[in-house]
Design a protein around this motif. Sequence first.
Motif, PDB file in Angstrom:
ATOM      1  N   PHE A  54      39.894  34.286  35.714  1.00  0.00           N
ATOM      2  CA  PHE A  54      38.856  33.364  35.228  1.00  0.00           C
ATOM      3  C   PHE A  54      38.368  33.814  33.862  1.00  0.00           C
ATOM      4  N   GLY A  55      38.198  32.863  32.951  1.00  0.00           N
ATOM      5  CA  GLY A  55      37.710  33.203  31.616  1.00  0.00           C
ATOM      6  C   GLY A  55      38.833  33.478  30.641  1.00  0.00           C
ATOM      7  N   GLY A  56      40.045  33.489  31.154  1.00  0.00           N
ATOM      8  CA  GLY A  56      41.214  33.686  30.299  1.00  0.00           C
ATOM      9  C   GLY A  56      41.644  35.132  30.214  1.00  0.00           C
ATOM     10  N   GLY A  57      42.802  35.332  29.660  1.00  0.00           N
ATOM     11  CA  GLY A  57      43.340  36.696  29.556  1.00  0.00           C
ATOM     12  C   GLY A  57      44.724  36.754  30.152  1.00  0.00           C
ATOM     13  N   ALA A  58      45.480  37.739  29.667  1.00  0.00           N
ATOM     14  CA  ALA A  58      46.871  37.849  30.103  1.00  0.00           C
ATOM     15  C   ALA A  58      46.941  38.382  31.524  1.00  0.00           C
ATOM     16  N   GLY A  59      48.020  38.050  32.194  1.00  0.00           N
ATOM     17  CA  GLY A  59      48.322  38.659  33.485  1.00  0.00           C
ATOM     18  C   GLY A  59      47.632  38.004  34.663  1.00  0.00           C
ATOM     19  N   MET A  60      47.987  38.508  35.837  1.00  0.00           N
ATOM     20  CA  MET A  60      47.496  37.956  37.095  1.00  0.00           C
ATOM     21  C   MET A  60      46.653  39.002  37.805  1.00  0.00           C
ATOM     22  N   LEU A  61      45.782  38.503  38.664  1.00  0.00           N
ATOM     23  CA  LEU A  61      44.865  39.371  39.388  1.00  0.00           C
ATOM     24  C   LEU A  61      45.095  39.190  40.891  1.00  0.00           C
ATOM     25  N   MET A  62      44.957  40.244  41.660  1.00  0.00           N
ATOM     26  CA  MET A  62      45.078  40.092  43.114  1.00  0.00           C
ATOM     27  C   MET A  62      43.845  39.355  43.651  1.00  0.00           C
ATOM     28  N   GLN A  63      44.107  38.349  44.453  1.00  0.00           N
ATOM     29  CA  GLN A  63      43.027  37.506  44.974  1.00  0.00           C
ATOM     30  C   GLN A  63      42.233  38.230  46.065  1.00  0.00           C
ATOM     31  N   PRO A  64      40.974  37.799  46.260  1.00  0.00           N
ATOM     32  CA  PRO A  64      40.150  38.513  47.244  1.00  0.00           C
ATOM     33  C   PRO A  64      40.577  38.284  48.705  1.00  0.00           C
ATOM     34  N   ARG A 119      48.154  45.619  41.620  1.00  0.00           N
ATOM     35  CA  ARG A 119      49.358  45.252  40.843  1.00  0.00           C
ATOM     36  C   ARG A 119      48.902  44.294  39.768  1.00  0.00           C
ATOM     37  N   TYR A 120      49.723  44.001  38.858  1.00  0.00           N
ATOM     38  CA  TYR A 120      49.381  43.061  37.805  1.00  0.00           C
ATOM     39  C   TYR A 120      48.163  43.586  37.056  1.00  0.00           C
ATOM     40  N   GLU A 121      47.146  42.736  36.839  1.00  0.00           N
ATOM     41  CA  GLU A 121      45.967  43.148  36.064  1.00  0.00           C
ATOM     42  C   GLU A 121      44.929  43.891  36.912  1.00  0.00           C
TER      43      GLU A 121
END
Length: 279
Positions: A54-64, A119-121
């Motif tokens: 959210f808010g932009g930026g490279a990569g993916m985040l692990m979801q809650p 993993r990822y971001e």
Amino acid sequence: MKIAVLSLFPEILRGFFETSIMARAVERGLLSYELVNVRDYATDKHRKCDDEVFGGGAGMLMQPGPLSRALEAAGVRASGGNGSEAKRIIYVTPSGRLFNQAMAADFSREEELVLVCGRYEGVDQRVIDRYVTDEVSIGDYVLSSGEIAALVLVDAVYRLVPGVISGESLLEESFSTGRGEAVVDGPALLEYPQYTRPANYDNLRVPEVLTSGHHANIARWRLRESLKKTLAYRPELLAAEGLPTELRRIIREIMTEGGDDEPHTENPGAADEGPGDRL
Ligand code: ADE
């Protein structure tokens, strides 16, 4: 001690837990472990566990969602709730507190550790806020995943669990207490050089003192070598206040000497450079 590791790639971890000293510790009942595949807790048909930031930026985040469910399944409850007090829930991340031997010793006294690998971001902050008790970085560099960092942490911790390896080995090594008492009554020192048979290998000889059987001289030599090495590689460890006078004296001696006082080789070229030259 029980160690649970939550990861999207548990196969990276498995070999470590099934090999060598760790495998023996598990066999002897000193440790148990559980590798949890976070993807098993995804609910959609693609077993999706990550999304954009959210808010932009490279990569993916692990979801809650998947991660929270995996934590709950491993017996972790939201901090402040029941159940979590007895455990340390450790998230390995480059933005955590820097890991050291004192932290390893602290963790080794716990009944149960739960490690979360990103993993990822990384992972959604809400999981950290709700479950994590410790955010830990293994160093000032960024790895592509938390698994390697988690293994570093587990390795440093489990060997301190009583019975896993001999107390003597622990006492003698670098950073053995995180405060250095084991090496000498003073700061942590880097470990001195060690040698095994043969005493003469390809004209490279073991320092004579080590085969002399004179324990006091050996201890003196080792302390001196530890100080030399610490001065060369980690001088900041010796900058602490309250350095014992005896250590100060040896350091002064080493620094005025400059060179390596005990060449270990008959090959003059090889003796030209050593840590002593950089003191
Ligand atoms: N994940 C990626 N880099 C890391 C680091 N330096 N320490 C801990 N976890 C990490």
